[in-house]
Enzyme design. Structure first.
Site, PDB file in Angstrom:
ATOM      1  CG  ASP A  45      -1.926   1.137   1.168  1.00 61.59           C
ATOM      2  OD1 ASP A  45      -2.950   0.972   0.480  1.00 61.59           O
ATOM      3  OD2 ASP A  45      -1.666   2.211   1.762  1.00 61.59           O
ATOM      4  CE  LYS A  79      -3.391   4.872   0.137  1.00 57.01           C
ATOM      5  NZ  LYS A  79      -2.070   4.497   0.622  1.00 57.01           N
ATOM      6  N   PRO A 222      -3.913   4.596  18.149  1.00 60.79           N
ATOM      7  CG  PRO A 222      -3.840   4.585  20.484  1.00 60.79           C
ATOM      8  CD  PRO A 222      -4.585   3.999  19.333  1.00 60.79           C
ATOM      9  CB  SER A 224      -0.027   5.152  13.312  1.00 62.75           C
ATOM     10  OG  SER A 224       0.430   5.711  12.132  1.00 62.75           O
ATOM     11  CE  LYS A 274       6.514   2.301   9.506  1.00 58.68           C
ATOM     12  NZ  LYS A 274       6.885   3.120  10.671  1.00 58.68           N
ATOM     13  CG  LEU A 281       7.557  -6.846   8.155  1.00 60.40           C
ATOM     14  CD1 LEU A 281       8.653  -7.007   7.106  1.00 60.40           C
ATOM     15  CD2 LEU A 281       6.443  -5.959   7.609  1.00 60.40           C
ATOM     16  CG  ASN A 284       1.910  -6.920  12.098  1.00 59.98           C
ATOM     17  OD1 ASN A 284       1.656  -7.207  13.268  1.00 59.98           O
ATOM     18  ND2 ASN A 284       2.538  -5.804  11.761  1.00 59.98           N
TER      19      ASN A 284
HETATM   20  P1  NAD Z   1      -0.400   1.175  11.826  1.00 59.79           P
HETATM   21  O1  NAD Z   1      -1.679   0.987  12.551  1.00 59.79           O
HETATM   22  O2  NAD Z   1       0.025   0.173  10.830  1.00 59.79           O
HETATM   23  O3  NAD Z   1       0.708   1.348  12.952  1.00 59.79           O
HETATM   24  C1  NAD Z   1       2.060   1.456  12.674  1.00 59.79           C
HETATM   25  C2  NAD Z   1       2.804   1.432  13.998  1.00 59.79           C
HETATM   26  O4  NAD Z   1       2.574   0.189  14.664  1.00 59.79           O
HETATM   27  C3  NAD Z   1       4.295   1.568  13.840  1.00 59.79           C
HETATM   28  O5  NAD Z   1       4.756   2.395  14.883  1.00 59.79           O
HETATM   29  C4  NAD Z   1       4.809   0.144  14.037  1.00 59.79           C
HETATM   30  O6  NAD Z   1       6.090   0.133  14.573  1.00 59.79           O
HETATM   31  C5  NAD Z   1       3.794  -0.421  15.010  1.00 59.79           C
HETATM   32  N1  NAD Z   1       3.642  -1.883  14.848  1.00 59.79           N
HETATM   33  C6  NAD Z   1       3.450  -2.544  13.688  1.00 59.79           C
HETATM   34  N2  NAD Z   1       3.307  -3.863  13.915  1.00 59.79           N
HETATM   35  C7  NAD Z   1       3.416  -4.032  15.250  1.00 59.79           C
HETATM   36  C8  NAD Z   1       3.347  -5.171  16.090  1.00 59.79           C
HETATM   37  N3  NAD Z   1       3.134  -6.390  15.585  1.00 59.79           N
HETATM   38  N4  NAD Z   1       3.496  -4.992  17.428  1.00 59.79           N
HETATM   39  C9  NAD Z   1       3.684  -3.748  17.947  1.00 59.79           C
HETATM   40  N5  NAD Z   1       3.778  -2.631  17.193  1.00 59.79           N
HETATM   41  C10 NAD Z   1       3.623  -2.771  15.850  1.00 59.79           C
HETATM   42  O7  NAD Z   1      -0.440   2.625  11.239  1.00 59.79           O
HETATM   43  P2  NAD Z   1      -0.367   3.374   9.873  1.00 59.79           P
HETATM   44  O8  NAD Z   1       0.998   3.290   9.291  1.00 59.79           O
HETATM   45  O9  NAD Z   1      -0.953   4.699  10.177  1.00 59.79           O
HETATM   46  O10 NAD Z   1      -1.398   2.620   8.929  1.00 59.79           O
HETATM   47  C11 NAD Z   1      -1.023   1.561   8.101  1.00 59.79           C
HETATM   48  C12 NAD Z   1      -0.947   1.977   6.634  1.00 59.79           C
HETATM   49  O11 NAD Z   1      -2.200   2.539   6.237  1.00 59.79           O
HETATM   50  C13 NAD Z   1       0.052   3.095   6.310  1.00 59.79           C
HETATM   51  O12 NAD Z   1       1.385   2.648   6.292  1.00 59.79           O
HETATM   52  C14 NAD Z   1      -0.477   3.542   4.964  1.00 59.79           C
HETATM   53  O13 NAD Z   1      -0.091   2.649   3.939  1.00 59.79           O
HETATM   54  C15 NAD Z   1      -1.981   3.487   5.197  1.00 59.79           C
HETATM   55  N6  NAD Z   1      -2.549   4.790   5.612  1.00 59.79           N
HETATM   56  C16 NAD Z   1      -3.364   5.434   4.728  1.00 59.79           C
HETATM   57  C17 NAD Z   1      -3.910   6.652   5.051  1.00 59.79           C
HETATM   58  C18 NAD Z   1      -4.828   7.328   4.067  1.00 59.79           C
HETATM   59  O14 NAD Z   1      -5.070   8.537   4.199  1.00 59.79           O
HETATM   60  N7  NAD Z   1      -5.359   6.616   3.119  1.00 59.79           N
HETATM   61  C19 NAD Z   1      -3.644   7.257   6.297  1.00 59.79           C
HETATM   62  C20 NAD Z   1      -2.818   6.562   7.189  1.00 59.79           C
HETATM   63  C21 NAD Z   1      -2.289   5.342   6.844  1.00 59.79           C
END
Ligand code: NAD
Length: 323
Positions: A45, A79, A222, A224, A274, A281, A284
């Protein structure tokens, strides 16, 4: 057990669990994408705004070259950024992202947000970000490109074969209902903020009624948004340590992250967490192995308090100042 796909309205397959690329630094992105593909991820993504499409494409190319995946096996997503909403800029913006990724079509191409900002020439600055002058405190300038014109330009991308599915993000139900009245090609996917604190059941129901697949972003709530929406983050406890989540996780010998992701994927909502660590990875991706019961799903549903962390038009006071 292989990870599952859902079928989009077009008939294309779309993985339930993918990798989000927001905030992945350029110097780590190629390796991350390559590693994710090796681990079994098949949905990437990306977005022009993330500033790492070249590097993401390098990781993809390496995995293809080494025979780990074929292009057709990977759902590559990008996007359209807010500064390219004017109909005359949509194709060029898409072609730039395609060139950066090194692919000749996107499986899914979103309009990132229903916010149209004044055009910034990519020769001047790329990706352009929010403010017109490119500074963190600079003025935001809106542009008169209504969504229906941008959508028609997105439909042309499908006609040209540059994009297989066009999609929407950060859209509320009323806007979707409006779009469905004029869309010649219907949106295939809706990507919105969705997590236990913001479950959006009505929006999900509406999208499903329109045969639009829902992808959740910021599944972990929260975590992120620390440093971006701190006032909202302060209102809740991290989901990873919430007692309801922790209790369910321990009963399945799963992690809190897996339970949070599975709560969505079990309902057919895809997730794109992410992470930059290989162990996370894998963790998840394996969320789909956890079999939550209806009671577990309900207990997590009950955490919904309508808490939104991403609300660009709402949280950024600059937009109200200059609208
Ligand atoms: P997310 O919910 O994926 O959270 C990311 C955070 O969680 C990071 O700090 C990471 O270190 C932590 N994390 C990941 N796996 C973990 C695990 N197993 N245990 C503990 N911590 C963990 O947040 P995000 O990046 O905001 O959202 C995911 C994706 O969504 C983005 O990367 C992007 O591609 C997409 N996104 C899109 C929009 C939009 O406007 N369309 C907005 C925000 C995000």
């Amino acid at each position: 057990m292989a990870n599952k796909n859902v079928e989009l309205a077009s008939g294309d397959q779309y993985p339930l669990t993918g990798l989000g690329l927001w905030k992945v630094p350029q110097d780590a992105c190629a390796e991350l994408v390559y590693t994710a593909l090796k681990l079994g991820y098949r949905l990437l993504d990306g977005a022009a705004d993330y500033g790492n499409e070249v590097q993401a494409g390098e990781g993809l190319a390496r995995a293809i070259k080494e025979g780990i995946v074929s292009r057709e096996e990977v759902t590559v997503v990008s996007k359209l950024w807010n500064t390219y909403h004017a109909a005359e800029h949509v194709e060029a913006a898409c072609r730039r992202s395609l060139k950066d990724w090194g692919v000749d079509y996107f499986d899914v191409y979103y309009i990132h947000m229903p916010i149209s900002l004044k055009y910034v020439d990519p020769e001047t600055r790329y990706p352009p970000g929010w403010s017109y002058d490119g500074t963190p405190t600079g003025k935001l300038e809106l542009e008169d490109s209504p969504y229906h014109q941008t959508w028609a330009a997105m439909e042309r991308l499908v006609d040209l074969g540059l994009v297989k599915n066009i999609a929407i993000s950060n859209m509320a139900g009323a806007m979707i209902a409006d779009l469905m009245r004029y869309a010649r090609i219907k949106p295939a996917v809706l990507q919105v903020e969705l997590h236990p604190y913001l479950a959006q059941p009505n929006l999900v129901r509406l999208a499903q009624a329109f045969n639009i697949h829902v992808t959740a972003y910021s599944s972990f709530g929260p975590v992120s948004w620390v440093g971006i929406s701190d006032a909202v983050v302060a209102k809740c406890e991290p989901l990873f340590t919430h007692p309801v989540v922790v209790k369910i996780a321990s009963s399945y010998n799963a992690t809190a992250a897996q339970v949070i992701l599975r709560w969505a994927t079990k309902k057919g909502i895809s997730v794109i967490p992410k992470s930059s660590s290989e162990a996370r990875l894998k963790e998840n991706l394996d969320n789909e192995k956890v079999e939550l019961s209806e009671d577990d799903l309900q207990a997590i549903d009950d955490l919904d308090v309508g808490l939104r962390f991403a609300d660009p038009a709402g949280i950024d006071p600059r937009l109200a100042m200059y609208a």
